[in-house]
Design a protein around this motif. Structure first.
Motif, mmCIF file in Angstrom:
data_model
loop_
_atom_site.group_PDB
_atom_site.id
_atom_site.type_symbol
_atom_site.label_atom_id
_atom_site.label_comp_id
_atom_site.label_asym_id
_atom_site.label_seq_id
_atom_site.Cartn_x
_atom_site.Cartn_y
_atom_site.Cartn_z
ATOM 1 N N ALA A 156 0.827 -1.211 0.000
ATOM 2 C CA ALA A 156 0.000 0.000 0.000
ATOM 3 C C ALA A 156 0.858 1.257 0.000
ATOM 4 O O ALA A 156 0.501 2.266 -0.611
ATOM 5 N N THR A 157 2.010 1.208 0.667
ATOM 6 C CA THR A 157 2.930 2.353 0.660
ATOM 7 C C THR A 157 3.418 2.636 -0.745
ATOM 8 O O THR A 157 3.384 3.773 -1.231
ATOM 9 N N ILE A 158 3.868 1.594 -1.428
ATOM 10 C CA ILE A 158 4.433 1.748 -2.772
ATOM 11 C C ILE A 158 3.358 2.107 -3.795
ATOM 12 O O ILE A 158 3.573 2.954 -4.674
ATOM 13 N N GLU A 159 2.193 1.508 -3.671
ATOM 14 C CA GLU A 159 1.140 1.700 -4.679
ATOM 15 C C GLU A 159 0.208 2.864 -4.345
ATOM 16 O O GLU A 159 -0.011 3.747 -5.172
ATOM 17 N N ASN A 160 -0.346 2.884 -3.125
ATOM 18 C CA ASN A 160 -1.403 3.846 -2.800
ATOM 19 C C ASN A 160 -0.879 5.134 -2.172
ATOM 20 O O ASN A 160 -1.301 6.233 -2.537
ATOM 21 N N THR A 161 0.031 5.004 -1.199
ATOM 22 C CA THR A 161 0.511 6.193 -0.495
ATOM 23 C C THR A 161 1.184 7.167 -1.448
ATOM 24 O O THR A 161 0.925 8.377 -1.408
ATOM 25 N N ILE A 162 2.034 6.651 -2.321
ATOM 26 C CA ILE A 162 2.761 7.539 -3.233
ATOM 27 C C ILE A 162 1.811 8.208 -4.225
ATOM 28 O O ILE A 162 1.952 9.392 -4.537
ATOM 29 N N LYS A 163 0.800 7.475 -4.698
ATOM 30 C CA LYS A 163 -0.197 8.091 -5.582
ATOM 31 C C LYS A 163 -0.970 9.179 -4.850
ATOM 32 O O LYS A 163 -1.283 10.233 -5.418
ATOM 33 N N GLY A 164 -1.293 8.922 -3.584
ATOM 34 C CA GLY A 164 -2.000 9.914 -2.791
ATOM 35 C C GLY A 164 -1.179 11.182 -2.585
ATOM 36 O O GLY A 164 -1.713 12.294 -2.647
ATOM 37 N N LEU A 165 0.119 11.005 -2.373
ATOM 38 C CA LEU A 165 0.993 12.160 -2.202
ATOM 39 C C LEU A 165 1.060 12.994 -3.484
ATOM 40 O O LEU A 165 1.116 14.230 -3.432
ATOM 41 N N ARG A 166 1.051 12.323 -4.622
ATOM 42 C CA ARG A 166 1.076 13.054 -5.891
ATOM 43 C C ARG A 166 -0.170 13.928 -6.036
ATOM 44 O O ARG A 166 -0.093 15.082 -6.464
ATOM 45 N N LYS A 167 -1.328 13.385 -5.650
ATOM 46 C CA LYS A 167 -2.568 14.172 -5.714
ATOM 47 C C LYS A 167 -2.518 15.384 -4.798
ATOM 48 O O LYS A 167 -3.157 16.400 -5.062
ATOM 49 N N ASP A 168 -1.724 15.277 -3.728
ATOM 50 C CA ASP A 168 -1.582 16.387 -2.787
ATOM 51 C C ASP A 168 -0.508 17.389 -3.218
ATOM 52 O O ASP A 168 -0.188 18.317 -2.478
ATOM 53 N N GLY A 169 0.065 17.164 -4.409
ATOM 54 C CA GLY A 169 1.064 18.090 -4.922
ATOM 55 C C GLY A 169 2.472 17.832 -4.462
ATOM 56 O O GLY A 169 3.364 18.669 -4.660
ATOM 57 N N VAL A 170 2.710 16.687 -3.851
ATOM 58 C CA VAL A 170 4.061 16.344 -3.393
ATOM 59 C C VAL A 170 4.902 15.906 -4.603
ATOM 60 O O VAL A 170 4.425 15.127 -5.431
ATOM 61 N N PRO A 171 6.142 16.380 -4.745
ATOM 62 C CA PRO A 171 6.990 15.985 -5.877
ATOM 63 C C PRO A 171 7.507 14.547 -5.715
ATOM 64 O O PRO A 171 8.657 14.311 -5.329
ATOM 65 N N ILE A 172 6.636 13.583 -5.993
ATOM 66 C CA ILE A 172 6.966 12.174 -5.720
ATOM 67 C C ILE A 172 8.132 11.659 -6.549
ATOM 68 O O ILE A 172 8.730 10.634 -6.210
ATOM 69 N N GLU A 173 8.471 12.362 -7.643
ATOM 70 C CA GLU A 173 9.618 11.927 -8.444
ATOM 71 C C GLU A 173 10.914 11.995 -7.647
ATOM 72 O O GLU A 173 11.922 11.373 -8.021
ATOM 73 N N ASN A 174 10.893 12.727 -6.533
ATOM 74 C CA ASN A 174 12.083 12.830 -5.680
ATOM 75 C C ASN A 174 12.181 11.710 -4.651
ATOM 76 O O ASN A 174 13.180 11.606 -3.943
ATOM 77 N N ILE A 175 11.133 10.895 -4.549
ATOM 78 C CA ILE A 175 11.149 9.807 -3.564
ATOM 79 C C ILE A 175 11.897 8.618 -4.160
ATOM 80 O O ILE A 175 11.475 8.032 -5.156
ATOM 81 N N SER A 176 13.009 8.263 -3.562
ATOM 82 C CA SER A 176 13.844 7.170 -4.067
ATOM 83 C C SER A 176 13.482 5.853 -3.386
ATOM 84 O O SER A 176 12.777 5.831 -2.372
ATOM 85 N N ASP A 177 13.990 4.765 -3.945
ATOM 86 C CA ASP A 177 13.827 3.455 -3.312
ATOM 87 C C ASP A 177 14.429 3.466 -1.906
ATOM 88 O O ASP A 177 13.886 2.843 -0.986
ATOM 89 N N GLU A 178 15.548 4.169 -1.759
ATOM 90 C CA GLU A 178 16.209 4.231 -0.451
ATOM 91 C C GLU A 178 15.316 4.931 0.577
ATOM 92 O O GLU A 178 15.250 4.513 1.741
ATOM 93 N N HIS A 179 14.630 5.990 0.151
ATOM 94 C CA HIS A 179 13.702 6.686 1.050
ATOM 95 C C HIS A 179 12.615 5.730 1.555
ATOM 96 O O HIS A 179 12.293 5.710 2.747
ATOM 97 N N ILE A 180 12.058 4.951 0.635
ATOM 98 C CA ILE A 180 10.977 4.024 1.001
ATOM 99 C C ILE A 180 11.504 2.950 1.944
ATOM 100 O O ILE A 180 10.883 2.638 2.967
#
Length: 640
Positions: free
Chosen positions: A508-532
């Motif tokens: 859910a973190t990889i699939e749903n949380t990151i999509k939700g952050l994108r809808k909130d305007g978070v620059p998800i392209e900056n989230i790396s595998d290491e961050h997760i």
């Protein structure tokens, strides 16, 4: 523009190049890592084409040689050696990389060759110090299942990656040798793709399959897609360097549009009664026309010694150079690409776009008079530059214009960031390949195939069932994570932390949380595998609650230099002890005692909401819920 792809006979094939995450490079013992800082050696080379065994010279190589450029190489001592500098013969083929390629071949049902021979492919754009790229065929044939039909696999190759370009000037190109020699697997499909969306989907599936070996590198630049696209009546066009998966469908669509438009231009020329021989090769010096120009561009150029303005007349081409062939690109843009590549000029002017750039209507009229051209029917192309460059550029334009009578010229094009393409070079011929004599052939033994068997990716349908039955994912979430580009990361994290963090939470973190952050305007392209991974590790270690995951990732997306642990501390999300949670619950319960007595156990939602508003991200929701229920029951029992 709405296109019926079946009607126009669209055919597309893919060449997917993926860097392998091996310990060493393909032909030496250097590590497969990029180096930004550290000691390095710098040297220069010039490259030239050589004749093939049949006495032929590759046209693409000839073009690069004519540019007369010097190549400057930066060789980091931490990730390159004399092999990359072409001062030492290559070592034997990397066995680890070979096993990975064989595993992918097995997964794609390909026929593995009995003996692997390394070949040299001429490349003299400076991306390899040797003037060629080393490549080897691992397997032939095979297929990939797709919703739109089975996609044939033509070849699977193992080859060395090119040097990393640092910058380019007019006569000099700078490269870094840290990337040169990193193993690449190249998978080429048959032209079985018939619409743009399918092209993107198939590219994703191939990339996902290689990543599932656990041996593919991740990140920008580690996967590159080349496309071959044609339509009925057009030509097979090779498009190089599509960096992003999401651009593939757009590149295919725009190339189909370009070929359709070029065929329309061909038909319009014949409708106008123009013949190829009417396009003369005569180049005129028209500097006199612009000697008093107010155009800053031309005036600046004419201020240099040996520079002038040179022109050609295109009979009955008026209006055609302004025809749009791709969004934002016209037929005149296609001609300008040829001028830049073959002449090294900055661009060209044509009368379909004038007056503009400070060039007046009077100057345009004077130009037509000077060249005795028909203002109502003819087009004029002119270039302001040094005479030799302008002539080379205009000669290339003339050849390209003559090909307009045939339709679509066969060529190699480069992808632009918006999905359009630009002319890059002629399509290479068969003369560019010849045997590598410094590397012995490798026999594909049973032992080597057994090594490959250990990393053959699990079939997608089997993996789906396992995710549902073994990991407890819902079927919907299991399907979503199978189609997520971070599928390999999911499996890695479940393997490391699955005993302490639910696989459902990881998925859910990889699939749903990151999509939700994108809808909130978070620059998800900056989230790396290491961050997760760092964030999941904090949850596994009890440092933060699972509810803290979105807040930590959002913080890391905006503060990429921070670690997840630093983010948790700065956000005040480090975990609360059970005693601290119970103290908070006690306070909320005492403040709402009347409502608890009034509502009974139905007051759970109210109390839970007030507590979570304080402890969210600092305490596990299940633990908080159990404490709240116990406290409510205790209050109600004491009043009975």
């Amino acid at each position: 523009m709405k296109i019926n792809y079946d009607e126009i006979g669209l055919k597309a094939g893919l060449e997917i190049h993926i860097q392998l995450d091996t310990r060493h490079k393909l032909f030496c013992n250097c590590p497969t890592k990029l180096v930004e800082e550290g000691s390095e050696d710098v040297f220069e080379r010039e490259l030239r084409p050589a004749k093939s065994e049949l006495g032929e010279v590759d046209v693409a190589a000839m073009l690069e040689w004519k540019r007369g450029r010097i190549y400057e190489y930066h060789a980091p001592r931490d990730s390159s050696c004399l092999v990359e500098a072409d001062e030492e013969p290559p070592h034997e083929l990397n066995r680890e990389a070979l096993a990975i390629a064989l595993a992918v071949a097995k997964a794609l049902h390909s026929s593995i060759v009995d003996e692997i021979h390394v070949m040299r492919k001429i490349v003299i754009d400076g991306s390899n110090t040797t003037g060629f790229q080393r490549t080897s065929i691992i397997a032939l044939g095979g297929y990939l299942e797709d919703e739109g039909g089975r996609i044939g696999i033509q070849t699977i190759c193992l080859e060395e990656d090119a040097a990393r370009k640092l910058g380019e000037e007019k006569d000099r190109v700078k490269y870094k040798l840290d990337r040169l020699g990193i193993p690449l697997i190249e998978i080429a499909t048959a032209p079985d793709i018939h619409d743009p969306v399918q092209a993107e989907r198939v590219a994703f599936k191939i990339g996902q399959l290689v990543r599932l070996t656990g041996k593919a590198k991740r990140g920008l630049g580690t996967i590159r897609q080349d496309l071959n696209v044609s339509i009925k009546g057009g030509e097979k066009i090779e498009i190089k360097g599509v960096q992003h998966l999401y651009l593939i469908s757009k590149v295919v669509e725009y190339e189909a549009i370009r070929q359709l438009k070029l065929l329309e231009i061909r038909d319009e020329l014949y409708r106008r009664g123009v013949k190829p021989e009417q396009v003369s090769g005569e180049i005129h010096d028209v500097t006199e026309v612009f000697k008093n120009t107010k155009s800053k561009i031309i005036r600046r150029i004419l201020g240099r010694k040996g520079y002038g303005v040179y022109a050609i007349v295109l009979p009955r081409f008026k209006g055609l150079l302004g025809w749009e062939v791709q969004p934002g690109r016209r037929f005149g843009t296609e001609l300008a690409d040829y001028a830049r590549v073959w002449g090294g000029v900055g661009g060209l002017f044509h009368t379909d776009e004038l007056p503009a750039y400070g060039i007046s209507a009077e100057e345009v009229e004077k130009l037509y008079e000077y060249l005795k051209a028909d203002h109502g029917r003819d087009a004029i192309v002119f270039i302001a530059d040094r005479r030799d460059r302008a002539f080379a550029a205009l000669e290339a334009v003339i050849e390209r214009v003559r090909y307009a009578f045939k339709g679509v010229p066969p060529e190699t094009r480069a992808a632009n960031p918006d999905g359009t393409t630009r002319y890059m070079r002629p399509r290479p011929g068969a003369a560019r390949m010849y045997p590598e004599t410094d590397i012995p052939p490798v026999e594909v033994t049973d032992e080597l195939l057994a090594e490959a068997d250990k990393i053959v990716p699990e079939p997608f349908d089997v993996k789906l069932q396992r995710f549902v039955e073994e990991y407890g994912l819902s079927r919907e979430l299991a399907k979503a994570i199978l189609n997520n580009i971070r599928l390999d990361l999911f499996e890695k994290l479940v393997d490391k932390y699955g005993d302490k963090v639910s696989p459902t939470i990881i998925a859910a973190t990889i699939e749903n949380t990151i999509k939700g952050l994108r809808k909130d305007g978070v620059p998800i392209e900056n989230i790396s595998d290491e961050h997760i991974e760092e964030t999941i590790a904090l949850v596994a270690g009890g440092v933060v609650a699972k509810e803290a995951i979105p807040e930590i990732l959002a913080y890391l997306a905006r503060n990429t230099d921070k670690s997840a642990e630093e983010a948790a501390k700065e956000l005040g999300l480090t975990g609360l002890s059970r005693e601290e949670i119970e103290s908070i619950v006690d306070r909320i319960v005492s403040e709402n005692i009347g409502k608890i007595l009034e509502r009974g156990e139905r007051s759970f939602g109210l109390i839970m909401g007030k507590v979570m508003a304080i402890v969210r991200g600092k305490a596990d929701g299940k633990l908080v819920a159990s404490i709240v229920r116990a406290k409510i029951k205790s209050v109600l029992a004491s009043r009975d």
